[in-house]
Write a protein that holds these residues in place. Sequence first.
Motif, mmCIF file in Angstrom:
data_model
loop_
_atom_site.group_PDB
_atom_site.id
_atom_site.type_symbol
_atom_site.label_atom_id
_atom_site.label_comp_id
_atom_site.label_asym_id
_atom_site.label_seq_id
_atom_site.Cartn_x
_atom_site.Cartn_y
_atom_site.Cartn_z
ATOM 1 N N ASP A 75 -22.368 -62.199 -25.680
ATOM 2 C CA ASP A 75 -21.268 -62.283 -26.637
ATOM 3 C C ASP A 75 -20.756 -60.888 -26.985
ATOM 4 N N LEU A 76 -21.678 -59.959 -27.186
ATOM 5 C CA LEU A 76 -21.297 -58.585 -27.505
ATOM 6 C C LEU A 76 -20.547 -57.941 -26.347
ATOM 7 N N ALA A 77 -20.973 -58.233 -25.124
ATOM 8 C CA ALA A 77 -20.255 -57.706 -23.954
ATOM 9 C C ALA A 77 -18.855 -58.305 -23.876
ATOM 10 N N TRP A 78 -18.720 -59.591 -24.187
ATOM 11 C CA TRP A 78 -17.409 -60.255 -24.181
ATOM 12 C C TRP A 78 -16.483 -59.609 -25.206
ATOM 13 N N MET A 79 -17.043 -59.191 -26.336
ATOM 14 C CA MET A 79 -16.255 -58.513 -27.371
ATOM 15 C C MET A 79 -15.990 -57.041 -27.033
ATOM 16 N N ASN A 80 -16.722 -56.529 -26.058
ATOM 17 C CA ASN A 80 -16.710 -55.098 -25.701
ATOM 18 C C ASN A 80 -17.282 -54.242 -26.816
ATOM 19 N N ARG A 81 -18.343 -54.749 -27.444
ATOM 20 C CA ARG A 81 -19.071 -53.966 -28.434
ATOM 21 C C ARG A 81 -19.952 -52.945 -27.726
ATOM 22 N N ALA A 82 -20.286 -51.857 -28.435
ATOM 23 C CA ALA A 82 -21.061 -50.778 -27.828
ATOM 24 C C ALA A 82 -22.566 -50.994 -27.945
ATOM 25 N N HIS A 83 -23.001 -51.972 -28.744
ATOM 26 C CA HIS A 83 -24.440 -52.185 -28.929
ATOM 27 C C HIS A 83 -24.882 -53.498 -28.294
ATOM 28 N N ARG A 84 -26.175 -53.730 -28.319
ATOM 29 C CA ARG A 84 -26.767 -54.960 -27.817
ATOM 30 C C ARG A 84 -27.549 -55.645 -28.937
ATOM 31 N N GLY A 85 -27.933 -56.894 -28.694
ATOM 32 C CA GLY A 85 -28.527 -57.702 -29.741
ATOM 33 C C GLY A 85 -29.790 -57.118 -30.339
ATOM 34 N N GLN A 86 -30.684 -56.588 -29.511
ATOM 35 C CA GLN A 86 -31.920 -56.033 -30.029
ATOM 36 C C GLN A 86 -31.657 -54.802 -30.884
ATOM 37 N N GLU A 87 -30.649 -54.010 -30.503
ATOM 38 C CA GLU A 87 -30.279 -52.851 -31.315
ATOM 39 C C GLU A 87 -29.861 -53.285 -32.719
ATOM 40 N N ALA A 88 -29.195 -54.440 -32.817
ATOM 41 C CA ALA A 88 -28.747 -54.927 -34.122
ATOM 42 C C ALA A 88 -29.945 -55.182 -35.029
ATOM 43 N N GLU A 89 -30.952 -55.909 -34.511
ATOM 44 C CA GLU A 89 -32.153 -56.164 -35.310
ATOM 45 C C GLU A 89 -32.868 -54.876 -35.671
ATOM 46 N N LYS A 104 -3.574 -63.988 -19.773
ATOM 47 C CA LYS A 104 -3.806 -63.967 -18.327
ATOM 48 C C LYS A 104 -4.786 -65.051 -17.883
ATOM 49 N N LYS A 105 -5.218 -65.887 -18.852
ATOM 50 C CA LYS A 105 -6.170 -66.965 -18.597
ATOM 51 C C LYS A 105 -7.495 -66.456 -18.034
ATOM 52 N N GLN A 106 -7.863 -65.238 -18.458
ATOM 53 C CA GLN A 106 -9.137 -64.660 -18.045
ATOM 54 C C GLN A 106 -10.249 -64.976 -19.030
ATOM 55 N N THR A 107 -9.885 -65.552 -20.163
ATOM 56 C CA THR A 107 -10.859 -66.089 -21.104
ATOM 57 C C THR A 107 -10.213 -67.271 -21.806
ATOM 58 N N LEU A 108 -11.050 -68.142 -22.358
ATOM 59 C CA LEU A 108 -10.524 -69.340 -23.003
ATOM 60 C C LEU A 108 -9.841 -68.982 -24.322
ATOM 61 N N PRO A 109 -8.834 -69.749 -24.718
ATOM 62 C CA PRO A 109 -8.212 -69.526 -26.030
ATOM 63 C C PRO A 109 -9.163 -69.934 -27.152
ATOM 64 N N LEU A 110 -8.852 -69.507 -28.367
ATOM 65 C CA LEU A 110 -9.677 -69.877 -29.501
ATOM 66 C C LEU A 110 -9.386 -71.309 -29.920
ATOM 67 N N ASN A 111 -10.356 -71.901 -30.600
ATOM 68 C CA ASN A 111 -10.265 -73.305 -30.980
ATOM 69 C C ASN A 111 -10.417 -73.414 -32.497
ATOM 70 N N ASP A 112 -9.358 -73.841 -33.175
ATOM 71 C CA ASP A 112 -9.376 -73.929 -34.642
ATOM 72 C C ASP A 112 -10.441 -74.896 -35.143
#
Length: 373
Positions: free
Chosen positions: A125-139, A203-211
């Motif tokens: 999920d973090l990679a999809w967001m292009n965040r600079a950290h990873r899950g274990q770093e968060a904890e 560009k249909k490279q990711t799904l749209p958001l769902n309300d």
Amino acid sequence: MAGIYIHIPFCKQACHYCDFHFSTSQKYRTEIVQALAQEIALQKDYLAGSPIETIYFGGGTPSLLDANEIDFLLEIIDQHHTITPGAEITLEANPDDLSAAKIQALRHTPVNRFSIGIQSFFDEDLAWMNRAHRGQEAETSVKLVQDAGFTNITADLIYGYPLLTPAKWQHNIDTMLRLNIPHLSAYSLTVEPRTALASLINKKQTLPLNDEQSAEQFTILMHQLEAAGFVHYEISNFCQPNQYSRHNSNYWKGVPYLGIGPSAHSYNGLSRQWNVANNAKYLKALQTNLIPAELEELTTENQLNEYIMTALRTIWGLNLQQLETLQHGSGTKLLREAQHFVARGWVEQREQTLYLTQAGKLYADHIAAELFF
């Protein structure tokens, strides 16, 4: 009382969903820090001598600054303002910046609150967001901050994006509770124009958001945190008892604040101003002792709508008598307009105050817009 917000316009990389002002180049970092100090001095009279009870380093990524730079800016504020004893001083930080050494250095500054941008504990999920950290770093970052003696901590989570399954969302909530973080800000992902996320969806490279997904996950969050003893004191904010964000609460209560830095906004009750959202133009203006800001005088209608928009989002509600102090008859008019929301179970009235119900919180922006003058 008043607050000061300082915008640090640098990030390591651009999150796909973000439309805040920042630069991924730190080429002019030293110059920007000096310009922030200069603007603090130039803007010293904006708050008319009101004591400063909250200071908030936002961005961008303020944790890219070192402890000496943060301490320097706080010293400049102290030179030009009266900072109240026990003032809340918050630093937004990304988990990958919070090494043990960095946190220990910050212990020697007046910073006493961390806002940690976790967003998710899942690497994909973090990679999809292009965040600079990873899950274990968060904890790890949360534990390091706690081990250093900081107890006033908040963290951000995002929901409503395609990769976030119900099981993942439950895990994120459970992890926040397990880490005993006393304050949580949770935001439904939105697609802002001219962001990488908007381009990927187009560009249909990711799904749209769902309300519907977003509403379901927000409802789950409300129920789970309420069961855990958290107070849902603003649409996006939850806290253990008496652990409110004082700085953000003051925004919603209409307390004046001064914004320092490129793109920063200021408010004094009668007007708003906002700085240019361009680092080069910001620096150029400060080099000639000019404040690079545009000003808007607030009409009575602006003030009414401002109050409706902010107050209705909070646990303190929208006080009809407060509207009357701004314009005679406005409280009666708004109460009449709100009746169809009361009938639908989205708004309730207790004495002279209107509150959103839990169902109404799903439609907060719509309700506020319908009640605007």
